[in-house]
Design a protein around this motif. Sequence first.
Motif, mmCIF file in Angstrom:
data_model
loop_
_atom_site.group_PDB
_atom_site.id
_atom_site.type_symbol
_atom_site.label_atom_id
_atom_site.label_comp_id
_atom_site.label_asym_id
_atom_site.label_seq_id
_atom_site.Cartn_x
_atom_site.Cartn_y
_atom_site.Cartn_z
ATOM 1 N N ASN A 102 38.877 25.733 -36.225
ATOM 2 C CA ASN A 102 37.431 25.964 -36.150
ATOM 3 C C ASN A 102 36.938 27.008 -37.156
ATOM 4 O OD1 ASN A 102 36.961 24.081 -34.142
ATOM 5 N ND2 ASN A 102 37.300 25.548 -32.498
ATOM 6 N N ALA A 103 37.827 27.520 -37.993
ATOM 7 C CA ALA A 103 37.422 28.517 -38.986
ATOM 8 C C ALA A 103 36.348 27.968 -39.917
ATOM 9 C CB ALA A 103 38.631 28.993 -39.790
ATOM 10 N N SER A 104 36.370 26.673 -40.153
ATOM 11 C CA SER A 104 35.365 26.075 -41.041
ATOM 12 C C SER A 104 33.954 26.152 -40.444
ATOM 13 C CB SER A 104 35.719 24.618 -41.350
ATOM 14 O OG SER A 104 35.741 23.867 -40.152
ATOM 15 N N LYS A 105 33.860 26.463 -39.169
ATOM 16 C CA LYS A 105 32.551 26.620 -38.526
ATOM 17 C C LYS A 105 31.942 27.996 -38.800
ATOM 18 C CE LYS A 105 33.472 23.408 -34.748
ATOM 19 N NZ LYS A 105 33.601 23.258 -33.294
ATOM 20 N N ILE A 106 32.708 28.874 -39.433
ATOM 21 C CA ILE A 106 32.213 30.212 -39.765
ATOM 22 C C ILE A 106 31.338 30.076 -41.004
ATOM 23 C CG2 ILE A 106 32.825 32.576 -40.425
ATOM 24 C CD1 ILE A 106 35.606 31.996 -39.089
ATOM 25 N N THR A 107 30.067 30.415 -40.844
ATOM 26 C CA THR A 107 29.129 30.320 -41.959
ATOM 27 C C THR A 107 28.308 31.595 -42.035
ATOM 28 O OG1 THR A 107 27.460 29.294 -40.552
ATOM 29 C CG2 THR A 107 28.926 27.803 -41.757
ATOM 30 N N GLY A 108 27.630 31.765 -43.143
ATOM 31 C CA GLY A 108 26.763 32.916 -43.307
ATOM 32 C C GLY A 108 27.129 33.690 -44.553
ATOM 33 N N VAL A 109 26.443 34.804 -44.735
ATOM 34 C CA VAL A 109 26.608 35.611 -45.942
ATOM 35 C C VAL A 109 27.407 36.866 -45.630
ATOM 36 C CG1 VAL A 109 25.379 36.881 -47.749
ATOM 37 C CG2 VAL A 109 24.432 34.741 -46.872
ATOM 38 N N ILE A 110 28.372 37.143 -46.482
ATOM 39 C CA ILE A 110 29.146 38.389 -46.390
ATOM 40 C C ILE A 110 29.344 38.897 -47.807
ATOM 41 C CG2 ILE A 110 31.399 37.250 -46.353
ATOM 42 C CD1 ILE A 110 30.688 40.226 -44.166
ATOM 43 N N CYS A 111 29.034 40.142 -48.034
ATOM 44 C CA CYS A 111 29.155 40.756 -49.363
ATOM 45 C C CYS A 111 28.394 39.953 -50.417
ATOM 46 C CB CYS A 111 30.618 40.910 -49.760
ATOM 47 S SG CYS A 111 31.549 41.971 -48.663
ATOM 48 N N GLY A 112 27.270 39.370 -50.039
ATOM 49 C CA GLY A 112 26.431 38.645 -50.980
ATOM 50 C C GLY A 112 26.868 37.218 -51.274
ATOM 51 N N TYR A 113 27.911 36.751 -50.617
ATOM 52 C CA TYR A 113 28.407 35.387 -50.847
ATOM 53 C C TYR A 113 28.362 34.598 -49.539
ATOM 54 C CZ TYR A 113 30.327 37.253 -55.186
ATOM 55 O OH TYR A 113 30.466 37.853 -56.417
ATOM 56 N N ARG A 114 28.012 33.322 -49.630
ATOM 57 C CA ARG A 114 28.086 32.441 -48.459
ATOM 58 C C ARG A 114 29.556 32.112 -48.238
ATOM 59 N NH1 ARG A 114 23.693 31.646 -46.200
ATOM 60 N NH2 ARG A 114 24.588 30.200 -44.691
ATOM 61 N N VAL A 115 30.098 32.422 -47.070
ATOM 62 C CA VAL A 115 31.528 32.227 -46.826
ATOM 63 C C VAL A 115 31.934 30.768 -46.970
ATOM 64 C CG1 VAL A 115 31.941 34.291 -45.446
ATOM 65 C CG2 VAL A 115 31.228 32.209 -44.311
ATOM 66 N N ASP A 169 31.946 41.502 -38.561
ATOM 67 C CA ASP A 169 30.515 41.811 -38.649
ATOM 68 C C ASP A 169 29.769 41.289 -37.423
ATOM 69 O OD1 ASP A 169 30.574 43.158 -41.027
ATOM 70 O OD2 ASP A 169 29.327 41.730 -42.129
ATOM 71 N N GLU A 170 30.065 40.053 -37.037
ATOM 72 C CA GLU A 170 29.415 39.463 -35.868
ATOM 73 C C GLU A 170 29.728 40.273 -34.616
ATOM 74 O OE1 GLU A 170 30.563 35.340 -35.740
ATOM 75 O OE2 GLU A 170 29.357 34.833 -37.493
ATOM 76 N N LEU A 171 30.960 40.736 -34.498
ATOM 77 C CA LEU A 171 31.346 41.562 -33.358
ATOM 78 C C LEU A 171 30.521 42.849 -33.346
ATOM 79 C CD1 LEU A 171 33.386 41.981 -30.981
ATOM 80 C CD2 LEU A 171 34.832 43.189 -32.632
ATOM 81 N N ALA A 172 30.434 43.494 -34.502
ATOM 82 C CA ALA A 172 29.696 44.758 -34.604
ATOM 83 C C ALA A 172 28.197 44.563 -34.364
ATOM 84 C CB ALA A 172 29.935 45.393 -35.975
ATOM 85 N N LYS A 173 27.707 43.373 -34.620
ATOM 86 C CA LYS A 173 26.279 43.102 -34.402
ATOM 87 C C LYS A 173 25.972 42.729 -32.956
ATOM 88 C CE LYS A 173 25.166 41.893 -39.123
ATOM 89 N NZ LYS A 173 24.942 40.827 -40.096
ATOM 90 N N GLY A 174 27.023 42.697 -32.116
ATOM 91 C CA GLY A 174 26.800 42.485 -30.700
ATOM 92 C C GLY A 174 26.885 41.046 -30.230
ATOM 93 N N LYS A 175 27.336 40.151 -31.086
ATOM 94 C CA LYS A 175 27.471 38.751 -30.664
ATOM 95 C C LYS A 175 28.518 38.630 -29.559
ATOM 96 C CE LYS A 175 26.342 35.077 -33.857
ATOM 97 N NZ LYS A 175 26.870 34.036 -34.715
ATOM 98 N N ALA A 176 28.325 37.675 -28.683
ATOM 99 C CA ALA A 176 29.282 37.422 -27.604
ATOM 100 C C ALA A 176 30.579 36.874 -28.186
ATOM 101 C CB ALA A 176 28.696 36.427 -26.612
ATOM 102 N N MET A 177 31.708 37.267 -27.605
ATOM 103 C CA MET A 177 33.013 36.802 -28.091
ATOM 104 C C MET A 177 33.094 35.280 -28.094
ATOM 105 S SD MET A 177 35.052 39.121 -29.235
ATOM 106 C CE MET A 177 36.711 38.442 -29.155
ATOM 107 N N GLU A 178 32.508 34.639 -27.112
ATOM 108 C CA GLU A 178 32.540 33.183 -27.034
ATOM 109 C C GLU A 178 31.927 32.556 -28.291
ATOM 110 O OE1 GLU A 178 30.371 30.275 -24.066
ATOM 111 O OE2 GLU A 178 32.059 31.256 -23.079
ATOM 112 N N LYS A 179 30.818 33.146 -28.764
ATOM 113 C CA LYS A 179 30.170 32.625 -29.974
ATOM 114 C C LYS A 179 30.969 32.979 -31.224
ATOM 115 C CE LYS A 179 25.545 32.181 -28.336
ATOM 116 N NZ LYS A 179 24.176 32.101 -28.637
#
Length: 116
Positions: free
Chosen positions: A70-83, A102-112
């Motif tokens: 499920n790693a391919s489901k990880i999307t978004g920007v990190i360090c200015g690049y879309r992962v 980053d998601e953990l530090a931003k308070g996202k639920a572990m399930e997500k």
Amino acid sequence: MNNSKIFSMPFANVYPLYIQKAEKKGRTKAEVDAIIFWLTGYDEKSLQQHLYQKTDFETFFNQAPQLNPNASKITGVICGYRVEDIEDELMQKIRYLDKLIDELAKGKAMEKILRK
């Protein structure tokens, strides 16, 4: 972009920074470890071994038992690049981990975070 500096950096040097980032936002080391286990397939014993041996990022990810499907489901920007657009496979794996922390530090639920 020259990635060799990042690839040769010991994972053990960055691991405490992941924990520090999480703890600053009220999250735990156990959650950081759970993310690493989920992404790489390592367990507590094998993670500690890599930390003790000061394994570099390249070896850490190349020896990972199994990258989570499920790693391919990880999307978004990190360090200015879309992962999802990073072409170098190893750099993409490193950025996946950065993004999850980053998601953990931003308070996202572990399930997500763990894409369940």
